[in-house]
Scaffold this motif. Structure first.
Motif, PDB file in Angstrom:
ATOM      1  N   PHE A  32       0.684  -1.299  -0.070  1.00 51.09           N
ATOM      2  CA  PHE A  32      -0.103   0.039   0.128  1.00 51.09           C
ATOM      3  C   PHE A  32       0.834   1.201  -0.074  1.00 51.09           C
ATOM      4  CE2 PHE A  32      -2.451   3.078   2.486  1.00 51.09           C
ATOM      5  CZ  PHE A  32      -3.511   3.399   1.557  1.00 51.09           C
ATOM      6  N   TYR A  33       0.478   2.122  -0.770  1.00 54.93           N
ATOM      7  CA  TYR A  33       1.145   3.530  -0.956  1.00 54.93           C
ATOM      8  C   TYR A  33       0.195   4.652  -0.692  1.00 54.93           C
ATOM      9  CZ  TYR A  33       4.136   7.114  -3.407  1.00 54.93           C
ATOM     10  OH  TYR A  33       4.325   8.207  -3.795  1.00 54.93           O
ATOM     11  N   TYR A  34       0.485   5.503  -0.245  1.00 54.00           N
ATOM     12  CA  TYR A  34      -0.508   6.698   0.211  1.00 54.00           C
ATOM     13  C   TYR A  34       0.320   8.083   0.204  1.00 54.00           C
ATOM     14  CZ  TYR A  34      -3.641   9.985   2.073  1.00 54.00           C
ATOM     15  OH  TYR A  34      -4.611  11.155   2.423  1.00 54.00           O
ATOM     16  N   ASP A  36      -0.454  12.595   0.371  1.00 51.41           N
ATOM     17  CA  ASP A  36      -1.249  13.631   0.031  1.00 51.41           C
ATOM     18  C   ASP A  36      -0.466  14.958   0.466  1.00 51.41           C
ATOM     19  OD1 ASP A  36      -1.605  14.512   2.918  1.00 51.41           O
ATOM     20  OD2 ASP A  36      -3.494  13.277   2.951  1.00 51.41           O
ATOM     21  N   PRO A  37      -0.651  16.170   0.251  1.00 52.59           N
ATOM     22  CA  PRO A  37       0.174  17.285   0.639  1.00 52.59           C
ATOM     23  C   PRO A  37       0.433  17.440   2.139  1.00 52.59           C
ATOM     24  CG  PRO A  37      -1.681  18.117  -0.916  1.00 52.59           C
ATOM     25  CD  PRO A  37      -1.877  16.673  -0.474  1.00 52.59           C
ATOM     26  N   ASN A  38      -0.083  16.850   3.106  1.00 55.94           N
ATOM     27  CA  ASN A  38      -0.103  16.845   4.459  1.00 55.94           C
ATOM     28  C   ASN A  38       0.961  15.897   5.090  1.00 55.94           C
ATOM     29  OD1 ASN A  38      -1.787  19.210   4.930  1.00 55.94           O
ATOM     30  ND2 ASN A  38      -3.477  17.736   4.615  1.00 55.94           N
ATOM     31  N   THR A  39       1.212  14.650   4.270  1.00 57.84           N
ATOM     32  CA  THR A  39       2.347  13.647   4.597  1.00 57.84           C
ATOM     33  C   THR A  39       3.679  14.272   4.120  1.00 57.84           C
ATOM     34  OG1 THR A  39       2.013  12.825   2.556  1.00 57.84           O
ATOM     35  CG2 THR A  39       0.436  11.797   4.228  1.00 57.84           C
ATOM     36  N   PRO A  40       4.711  14.302   5.157  1.00 63.10           N
ATOM     37  CA  PRO A  40       5.829  14.833   4.811  1.00 63.10           C
ATOM     38  C   PRO A  40       6.694  14.121   3.898  1.00 63.10           C
ATOM     39  CG  PRO A  40       5.911  13.965   7.004  1.00 63.10           C
ATOM     40  CD  PRO A  40       4.395  13.741   6.349  1.00 63.10           C
ATOM     41  N   ALA A  41       6.104  12.828   3.581  1.00 55.44           N
ATOM     42  CA  ALA A  41       6.698  11.908   2.630  1.00 55.44           C
ATOM     43  C   ALA A  41       5.626  10.877   2.478  1.00 55.44           C
ATOM     44  CB  ALA A  41       8.106  11.275   3.148  1.00 55.44           C
ATOM     45  N   PRO A  42       5.725  10.037   1.341  1.00 62.70           N
ATOM     46  CA  PRO A  42       4.814   8.966   1.157  1.00 62.70           C
ATOM     47  C   PRO A  42       4.706   8.164   2.168  1.00 62.70           C
ATOM     48  CG  PRO A  42       5.820   9.677  -0.906  1.00 62.70           C
ATOM     49  CD  PRO A  42       6.622  10.285   0.145  1.00 62.70           C
ATOM     50  N   ILE A  43       3.489   7.388   2.426  1.00 60.75           N
ATOM     51  CA  ILE A  43       3.387   6.581   3.331  1.00 60.75           C
ATOM     52  C   ILE A  43       3.297   5.194   2.574  1.00 60.75           C
ATOM     53  CG2 ILE A  43       1.731   5.349   4.817  1.00 60.75           C
ATOM     54  CD1 ILE A  43       1.076   8.175   5.666  1.00 60.75           C
ATOM     55  N   GLU A  44       4.086   4.181   3.198  1.00 57.46           N
ATOM     56  CA  GLU A  44       4.256   2.802   2.457  1.00 57.46           C
ATOM     57  C   GLU A  44       3.993   1.787   3.230  1.00 57.46           C
ATOM     58  OE1 GLU A  44       7.135   2.616  -0.909  1.00 57.46           O
ATOM     59  OE2 GLU A  44       7.691   4.656  -0.387  1.00 57.46           O
ATOM     60  N   THR A  45       3.438   1.746   4.352  1.00 53.49           N
ATOM     61  CA  THR A  45       3.129   0.896   5.279  1.00 53.49           C
ATOM     62  C   THR A  45       1.621   0.940   5.840  1.00 53.49           C
ATOM     63  OG1 THR A  45       4.011   1.419   7.351  1.00 53.49           O
ATOM     64  CG2 THR A  45       5.484   0.388   5.900  1.00 53.49           C
ATOM     65  N   ARG A  46       1.024  -0.028   6.122  1.00 55.09           N
ATOM     66  CA  ARG A  46      -0.206  -0.216   6.741  1.00 55.09           C
ATOM     67  C   ARG A  46      -0.042   0.700   8.202  1.00 55.09           C
ATOM     68  NH1 ARG A  46      -1.772  -2.804  10.977  1.00 55.09           N
ATOM     69  NH2 ARG A  46      -4.040  -3.528  11.394  1.00 55.09           N
ATOM     70  N   ASP A  47       0.919   0.239   8.979  1.00 54.05           N
ATOM     71  CA  ASP A  47       0.895   0.980  10.086  1.00 54.05           C
ATOM     72  C   ASP A  47       1.083   2.412  10.107  1.00 54.05           C
ATOM     73  OD1 ASP A  47       0.549  -1.599  11.273  1.00 54.05           O
ATOM     74  OD2 ASP A  47       2.507  -1.941  11.992  1.00 54.05           O
ATOM     75  N   ALA A  48       2.047   2.790   9.267  1.00 51.08           N
ATOM     76  CA  ALA A  48       2.396   4.277   9.214  1.00 51.08           C
ATOM     77  C   ALA A  48       0.958   5.013   8.593  1.00 51.08           C
ATOM     78  CB  ALA A  48       3.274   4.398   8.403  1.00 51.08           C
ATOM     79  N   TYR A  49       0.331   4.368   7.823  1.00 52.15           N
ATOM     80  CA  TYR A  49      -1.242   4.844   7.263  1.00 52.15           C
ATOM     81  C   TYR A  49      -2.180   4.966   8.414  1.00 52.15           C
ATOM     82  CZ  TYR A  49      -5.354   5.451   4.930  1.00 52.15           C
ATOM     83  OH  TYR A  49      -6.776   5.921   4.725  1.00 52.15           O
ATOM     84  N   LEU A  50      -1.999   4.004   9.499  1.00 52.80           N
ATOM     85  CA  LEU A  50      -3.063   4.028  10.522  1.00 52.80           C
ATOM     86  C   LEU A  50      -2.687   4.884  11.451  1.00 52.80           C
ATOM     87  CD1 LEU A  50      -3.576   0.009  11.059  1.00 52.80           C
ATOM     88  CD2 LEU A  50      -5.438   1.916  10.347  1.00 52.80           C
ATOM     89  N   VAL A 105      -4.272  -0.081  -3.658  1.00 51.30           N
ATOM     90  CA  VAL A 105      -2.988  -0.225  -3.417  1.00 51.30           C
ATOM     91  C   VAL A 105      -2.149   0.983  -3.701  1.00 51.30           C
ATOM     92  CG1 VAL A 105      -2.973  -2.921  -3.983  1.00 51.30           C
ATOM     93  CG2 VAL A 105      -2.567  -1.163  -6.011  1.00 51.30           C
ATOM     94  N   ARG A 106      -2.487   1.915  -4.112  1.00 51.75           N
ATOM     95  CA  ARG A 106      -1.952   3.179  -4.291  1.00 51.75           C
ATOM     96  C   ARG A 106      -3.193   4.202  -4.286  1.00 51.75           C
ATOM     97  NH1 ARG A 106       0.408   6.143  -9.053  1.00 51.75           N
ATOM     98  NH2 ARG A 106       2.179   7.242  -8.295  1.00 51.75           N
ATOM     99  N   LEU A 107      -2.938   5.307  -3.438  1.00 52.51           N
ATOM    100  CA  LEU A 107      -3.908   6.265  -3.082  1.00 52.51           C
ATOM    101  C   LEU A 107      -2.833   7.810  -3.090  1.00 52.51           C
ATOM    102  CD1 LEU A 107      -6.902   7.006  -2.914  1.00 52.51           C
ATOM    103  CD2 LEU A 107      -6.482   6.761  -0.680  1.00 52.51           C
ATOM    104  N   ILE A 108      -3.556   8.578  -3.971  1.00 54.20           N
ATOM    105  CA  ILE A 108      -2.900   9.859  -4.228  1.00 54.20           C
ATOM    106  C   ILE A 108      -3.819  11.211  -3.957  1.00 54.20           C
ATOM    107  CG2 ILE A 108      -1.164  11.348  -5.180  1.00 54.20           C
ATOM    108  CD1 ILE A 108      -0.113   8.922  -6.585  1.00 54.20           C
ATOM    109  N   GLY A 109      -3.645  11.869  -2.819  1.00 49.94           N
ATOM    110  CA  GLY A 109      -4.764  12.830  -2.547  1.00 49.94           C
ATOM    111  C   GLY A 109      -4.267  14.320  -2.995  1.00 49.94           C
ATOM    112  N   PHE A 110      -5.348  15.121  -3.347  1.00 53.96           N
ATOM    113  CA  PHE A 110      -5.020  16.490  -3.623  1.00 53.96           C
ATOM    114  C   PHE A 110      -6.191  17.446  -3.105  1.00 53.96           C
ATOM    115  CE2 PHE A 110      -2.998  14.498  -7.141  1.00 53.96           C
ATOM    116  CZ  PHE A 110      -1.890  14.939  -7.211  1.00 53.96           C
ATOM    117  N   PRO A 111      -5.771  18.575  -2.269  1.00 53.26           N
ATOM    118  CA  PRO A 111      -6.979  19.563  -1.697  1.00 53.26           C
ATOM    119  C   PRO A 111      -7.624  20.046  -3.036  1.00 53.26           C
ATOM    120  CG  PRO A 111      -4.833  20.395  -1.492  1.00 53.26           C
ATOM    121  CD  PRO A 111      -4.497  19.224  -2.085  1.00 53.26           C
ATOM    122  N   GLY A 112      -8.992  20.246  -2.916  1.00 50.38           N
ATOM    123  CA  GLY A 112      -9.626  21.219  -3.941  1.00 50.38           C
ATOM    124  C   GLY A 112      -9.903  20.300  -5.318  1.00 50.38           C
ATOM    125  N   MET A 113     -10.335  20.742  -5.988  1.00 48.28           N
ATOM    126  CA  MET A 113     -10.687  19.896  -7.345  1.00 48.28           C
ATOM    127  C   MET A 113      -9.793  20.250  -8.581  1.00 48.28           C
ATOM    128  SD  MET A 113     -13.034  18.070  -5.963  1.00 48.28           S
ATOM    129  CE  MET A 113     -13.293  17.277  -7.676  1.00 48.28           C
TER     130      MET A 113
END
Length: 117
Positions: A32-34, A36-50, A105-113
């Motif tokens: 899993f990879y996550y 968004d602009p609020n993460t200091p770096a991409p998250i690549e583990t379940r526990d870090a995402y939780l 398996v991969r989720l990338i977020g952006f604020p706004g539209m």
């Protein structure tokens, strides 16, 4: 197959760590990879995402996230997600997901539209 995305965002507003974890486990694939602009770096583990969504729950008690629109093709999903506090919209964002076997398996977020400047 956007059920997994709905479940994943439902975890954001879940008040207990155990049910947040259960929803997350039901929604994500083994790798899993996550980001968004609020993460200091991409998250690549379940526990870090939780840990990340636990911070959201701690900073915004009673807040939630929900998918309000989505479109899908070839294992990819574009979703509009509303983040709410006490029923009021705080921010609307756009997420892009890759799915495998119906799981995110991969989720990338952006604020706004993505409105033009």
């Amino acid at each position: 197959m956007t059920d997994s995305l709905n479940i994943l965002f439902a975890a954001w507003g879940d008040p207990t760590p155990e049910t947040r974890a259960a929803k997350t486990d039901a929604a994500i694939g083994p790798h899993f990879y996550y980001s968004d602009p609020n993460t200091p770096a991409p998250i690549e583990t379940r526990d870090a995402y939780l840990d990340y969504i636990a911070q959201f729950a701690a900073m915004m008690p009673g807040a939630s996230a929900q998918v309000v629109a989505s479109s899908e093709h070839h294992g990819h999903v574009r979703a509009t997600v509303d983040f709410l506090k006490d029923g009021a919209l705080m921010v609307r964002g756009q997420y892009f997901a890759d799915l495998e076997d119906g799981k995110v398996v991969r989720l990338i977020g952006f604020p706004g539209m993505g409105e033009p400047d």
